[in-house]
Write an enzyme that holds these catalytic residues in place. Structure first.
Site, PDB file in Angstrom:
ATOM      1  N   SER A 274       3.363 -11.328  -0.132  1.00 18.74           N
ATOM      2  CA  SER A 274       2.526 -11.945   0.905  1.00 18.74           C
ATOM      3  C   SER A 274       1.252 -11.133   1.136  1.00 18.74           C
ATOM      4  CB  SER A 274       3.308 -12.066   2.216  1.00 18.74           C
ATOM      5  OG  SER A 274       3.689 -10.782   2.666  1.00 18.74           O
TER       6      SER A 274
ATOM      7  N   TYR B 108       4.879   7.091  11.064  1.00 20.07           N
ATOM      8  CA  TYR B 108       3.621   7.418  10.386  1.00 20.07           C
ATOM      9  C   TYR B 108       2.479   7.453  11.377  1.00 20.07           C
ATOM     10  CZ  TYR B 108       6.122   4.847   6.615  1.00 20.07           C
ATOM     11  OH  TYR B 108       7.026   4.338   5.734  1.00 20.07           O
ATOM     12  N   PHE B 109       1.546   8.341  11.122  1.00 20.91           N
ATOM     13  CA  PHE B 109       0.293   8.312  11.865  1.00 20.91           C
ATOM     14  C   PHE B 109      -0.670   7.386  11.100  1.00 20.91           C
ATOM     15  CE2 PHE B 109       0.973  10.704  15.690  1.00 20.91           C
ATOM     16  CZ  PHE B 109       2.318  10.984  15.502  1.00 20.91           C
TER      17      PHE B 109
ATOM     18  N   TYR C  35       0.834  -1.227   0.000  1.00 18.42           N
ATOM     19  CA  TYR C  35       0.000   0.000   0.000  1.00 18.42           C
ATOM     20  C   TYR C  35       0.864   1.272   0.000  1.00 18.42           C
ATOM     21  CZ  TYR C  35      -3.317   3.413   2.038  1.00 18.42           C
ATOM     22  OH  TYR C  35      -4.077   4.517   2.318  1.00 18.42           O
TER      23      TYR C  35
ATOM     24  N   TYR D 141       3.300  -6.593  17.134  1.00 21.79           N
ATOM     25  CA  TYR D 141       3.584  -5.759  15.964  1.00 21.79           C
ATOM     26  C   TYR D 141       4.229  -4.436  16.394  1.00 21.79           C
ATOM     27  CZ  TYR D 141       2.718  -2.038  12.647  1.00 21.79           C
ATOM     28  OH  TYR D 141       2.876  -0.936  11.853  1.00 21.79           O
TER      29      TYR D 141
ATOM     30  N   SER E  22       6.230   3.858  13.215  1.00 23.90           N
ATOM     31  CA  SER E  22       4.806   4.093  13.432  1.00 23.90           C
ATOM     32  C   SER E  22       4.592   4.902  14.697  1.00 23.90           C
ATOM     33  CB  SER E  22       4.124   2.736  13.563  1.00 23.90           C
ATOM     34  OG  SER E  22       2.822   2.871  14.041  1.00 23.90           O
TER      35      SER E  22
ATOM     36  N   ASP F   1       9.583  -7.594  -3.147  1.00 23.94           N
ATOM     37  CA  ASP F   1       8.393  -7.858  -2.329  1.00 23.94           C
ATOM     38  C   ASP F   1       8.171  -9.368  -2.376  1.00 23.94           C
ATOM     39  OD1 ASP F   1       5.742  -5.744  -1.626  1.00 23.94           O
ATOM     40  OD2 ASP F   1       5.548  -7.917  -1.360  1.00 23.94           O
ATOM     41  N   ASN F   2       7.738  -9.937  -1.257  1.00 25.92           N
ATOM     42  CA  ASN F   2       7.468 -11.387  -1.289  1.00 25.92           C
ATOM     43  C   ASN F   2       6.021 -11.663  -1.693  1.00 25.92           C
ATOM     44  OD1 ASN F   2       5.967 -10.782   0.953  1.00 25.92           O
ATOM     45  ND2 ASN F   2       7.116 -12.076   2.373  1.00 25.92           N
TER      46      ASN F   2
ATOM     47  N   PHE G 165     -16.053   1.681  17.394  1.00 23.82           N
ATOM     48  CA  PHE G 165     -15.629   1.061  18.649  1.00 23.82           C
ATOM     49  C   PHE G 165     -15.547   2.083  19.781  1.00 23.82           C
ATOM     50  CE2 PHE G 165     -13.294  -1.918  15.580  1.00 23.82           C
ATOM     51  CZ  PHE G 165     -14.327  -2.839  15.589  1.00 23.82           C
TER      52      PHE G 165
ATOM     53  N   LYS H 121       8.233  -2.676  15.885  1.00 23.05           N
ATOM     54  CA  LYS H 121       8.613  -1.331  15.422  1.00 23.05           C
ATOM     55  C   LYS H 121       9.586  -0.695  16.422  1.00 23.05           C
ATOM     56  CE  LYS H 121       6.404  -1.153  11.545  1.00 23.05           C
ATOM     57  NZ  LYS H 121       7.153  -1.249  10.293  1.00 23.05           N
TER      58      LYS H 121
HETATM   59  C1  WQD Z   1      -8.616   3.806  13.875  1.00 28.88           C
HETATM   60  C2  WQD Z   1      -9.782   4.137  14.783  1.00 28.88           C
HETATM   61  C3  WQD Z   1     -10.625   2.278  16.006  1.00 28.88           C
HETATM   62  C4  WQD Z   1     -12.129  -0.057  12.685  1.00 28.88           C
HETATM   63  C5  WQD Z   1      -3.428   0.724  13.551  1.00 28.88           C
HETATM   64  C6  WQD Z   1      -2.096   0.281  14.067  1.00 28.88           C
HETATM   65  C7  WQD Z   1      -1.043   1.278  13.711  1.00 28.88           C
HETATM   66  C8  WQD Z   1      -1.048   1.515  12.244  1.00 28.88           C
HETATM   67  C9  WQD Z   1      -2.368   1.762  11.677  1.00 28.88           C
HETATM   68  C10 WQD Z   1      -0.081  -0.055  10.679  1.00 28.88           C
HETATM   69  C11 WQD Z   1      -9.683   3.461  16.142  1.00 28.88           C
HETATM   70  C12 WQD Z   1     -11.651   2.787  15.058  1.00 28.88           C
HETATM   71  C13 WQD Z   1     -11.545   0.934  13.447  1.00 28.88           C
HETATM   72  C14 WQD Z   1     -13.538  -0.227  12.764  1.00 28.88           C
HETATM   73  C15 WQD Z   1     -13.669   1.582  14.324  1.00 28.88           C
HETATM   74  N1  WQD Z   1      -0.078   0.813  11.609  1.00 28.88           N
HETATM   75  N2  WQD Z   1     -12.299   1.732  14.261  1.00 28.88           N
HETATM   76  N3  WQD Z   1     -14.258   0.601  13.577  1.00 28.88           N
HETATM   77  O1  WQD Z   1      -5.731   1.318  15.541  1.00 28.88           O
HETATM   78  O2  WQD Z   1      -5.240   3.738  15.013  1.00 28.88           O
HETATM   79  O3  WQD Z   1      -3.765   1.982  14.136  1.00 28.88           O
HETATM   80  O4  WQD Z   1      -3.330   0.840  12.163  1.00 28.88           O
HETATM   81  O5  WQD Z   1      -0.172  -0.733   9.939  1.00 28.88           O
HETATM   82  O6  WQD Z   1       0.161   0.832  14.154  1.00 28.88           O
HETATM   83  O7  WQD Z   1      -2.160   0.135  15.464  1.00 28.88           O
HETATM   84  O8  WQD Z   1      -6.014   2.232  13.178  1.00 28.88           O
HETATM   85  O9  WQD Z   1      -7.729   2.090  11.427  1.00 28.88           O
HETATM   86  O10 WQD Z   1      -7.532   0.202  13.094  1.00 28.88           O
HETATM   87  O11 WQD Z   1      -8.434   2.405  13.859  1.00 28.88           O
HETATM   88  O12 WQD Z   1     -14.357   2.295  15.065  1.00 28.88           O
HETATM   89  O13 WQD Z   1     -14.116  -1.110  12.135  1.00 28.88           O
HETATM   90  O14 WQD Z   1     -10.969   3.623  14.170  1.00 28.88           O
HETATM   91  O15 WQD Z   1     -11.211   1.882  17.217  1.00 28.88           O
HETATM   92  O16 WQD Z   1     -10.198   4.344  17.082  1.00 28.88           O
HETATM   93  P1  WQD Z   1      -5.233   2.319  14.591  1.00 28.88           P
HETATM   94  P2  WQD Z   1      -7.442   1.660  12.817  1.00 28.88           P
END
Ligand code: WQD
Length: 344
Positions: free
Chosen positions: A36, A180-181, A13, A152, A127, A33-34, A221, A156
């Site tokens: 996967s 990254y955020f 991505y 995970y 991250s 890239d593998n 959530f 990092k």
């Molecule tokens: C965002 C918000 C959920 C799904 C994670 C990893 C982080 C990063 C990105 C890598 C949260 C809410 C989510 C849903 C919801 N790295 N949510 N309903 O948890 O901030 O970060 O992904 O790959 O390292 O921890 O991202 O998109 O899962 O969630 O309400 O069906 O959306 O609770 O508040 P997160 P997210």
């Protein structure tokens, strides 16, 4: 032609968007890239956008001999952007050893091989997960690193330490760690985007699949957090903005502009948006109504986090510029394109 750059995880991505931006800036890209969590036809779409076909080799970064041979086959690689890693938080809890093996061994192999093949630069996908639940917001690069909440996240943190220790030992490499955020959205051409495996765990892919009717409803959530509307807050960053930060990081290393041998930057927008605000922004931007319901909290979620990107803005001369509306429209256009292609 500018320098040759190796992109691991380059069909994924964030990797694929970064390859396009590197090519747009004149770099020659080699992808490994593998596959996967991606497919080789991503290379075709990269070519459609940039007009240049990057070299692609199917290779796993855990394969030391394979990597060694790759550096021999493509001499003169000046820097590596290392994306290739396992990244599903939930899966990492189920299969910690898979995560530790893949994410640690891949990094160690690359760091060992870099000096042997005179590769100087290294940009690493880190991250904001390393910060855990912040004590102060917006969060700066100097904030405390908190105990990781998943294997995970721990990979990092450990990867950052491995990099720091390696450089401190005198290895002739220069590193930028990009924290990254929450990357979201897709390429404006809708030729590249996120292709989640199975049921998406991340918010935006689940949201667009719900809008498409693939999922019945989106679960939010929790609405009892200590935030204005009770839902969690994140710093959602457009994937193309994020990709561009990598090009700037590579420029900085190769032009010898680094102030330290390991530099760390927050790559976010500085704008915190709640889950409910994001849902409403999606509805406004696309005109598509979303079926969602509030459910209980998800275990391990951080309540609120957003970046202080000032250091990256000032030092890298990089700023996230895309609006949330355009970003969400791009995610939706990508979802529409997937249906056209009969993928999802
Ligand atoms: C965002 C918000 C959920 C799904 C994670 C990893 C982080 C990063 C990105 C890598 C949260 C809410 C989510 C849903 C919801 N790295 N949510 N309903 O948890 O901030 O970060 O992904 O790959 O390292 O921890 O991202 O998109 O899962 O969630 O309400 O069906 O959306 O609770 O508040 P997160 P997210």
């Amino acid at each position: 032609m500018k320098e040759r750059i190796l992109v691991t995880g380059g069909t994924g991505y964030i990797g694929s968007h970064t390859v396009v931006e590197l090519q747009n800036s004149g770099y020659e890209v080699i992808i490994i890239d593998n596959l996967s969590n991606s497919t080789a036809d991503v290379v075709d779409n990269i070519e459609k956008i940039s007009g240049i076909r990057p070299v692609f080799e199917k290779l796993d970064c855990q394969d030391y001999e394979g990597l060694d041979a790759l550096f021999g086959k493509y001499p003169g690689i000046k820097a590596i952007i290392h994306f290739a890693a396992s990244k599903a938080v939930g899966e990492s809890v189920e299969k910690p050893l898979l995560y530790y093996r893949n994410n640690l061994v891949s990094l160690i192999n690359l760091l060992e091989l870099m000096p042997e093949h005179q590769v100087k630069g290294f940009v690493f996908s880190s991250s904001c997960t390393v910060y855990g639940e912040p004590d102060e917001l917006p969060i700066t690069e100097n904030a405390l690193i908190k105990q990781a909440t998943s294997p995970y996240g721990n990979t990092k943190q450990i990867n950052e330490e491995i990099v720091r220790d390696t450089v401190a030992s005198g290895a002739p490499i220069e590193v930028i760690l990009l924290r990254y955020f929450n990357p979201i959205g897709a390429h404006p051409t809708a030729l590249l985007g996120e292709l989640p495996n199975g049921v998406p765990q991340n918010l935006v892919p689940f949201l667009t699949q719900t809008a498409m009717g693939i999922r019945e409803k989106l679960s939010v959530f929790g609405d009892d957090y200590n935030t204005p509307d009770g839902s969690c807050i994140r710093d959602f960053i457009n994937v193309v903005d994020l990709a561009k930060a990598h090009v700037v990081a590579i420029d900085r290393i190769l032009q010898g502009k680094q102030k330290e041998k390991v530099e760390i930057f927050n790559i976010g927008t500085g704008r915190g948006l709640s889950v409910l605000e994001l849902i409403h922004a999606f509805e406004e931007a696309t005109g598509v109504k979303l079926n969602y319901q509030i459910v209980g909290r998800r275990a391990g979620d951080i309540e609120k986090i957003w970046a202080d990107p000032e250091f990256a803005n000032r030092e890298l001369g990089w700023t996230a510029v895309e609006t949330i509306e355009d970003t969400l429209r791009s995610a939706w256009n990508w979802q529409l394109k997937l249906r056209e292609r009969d993928i999802q």
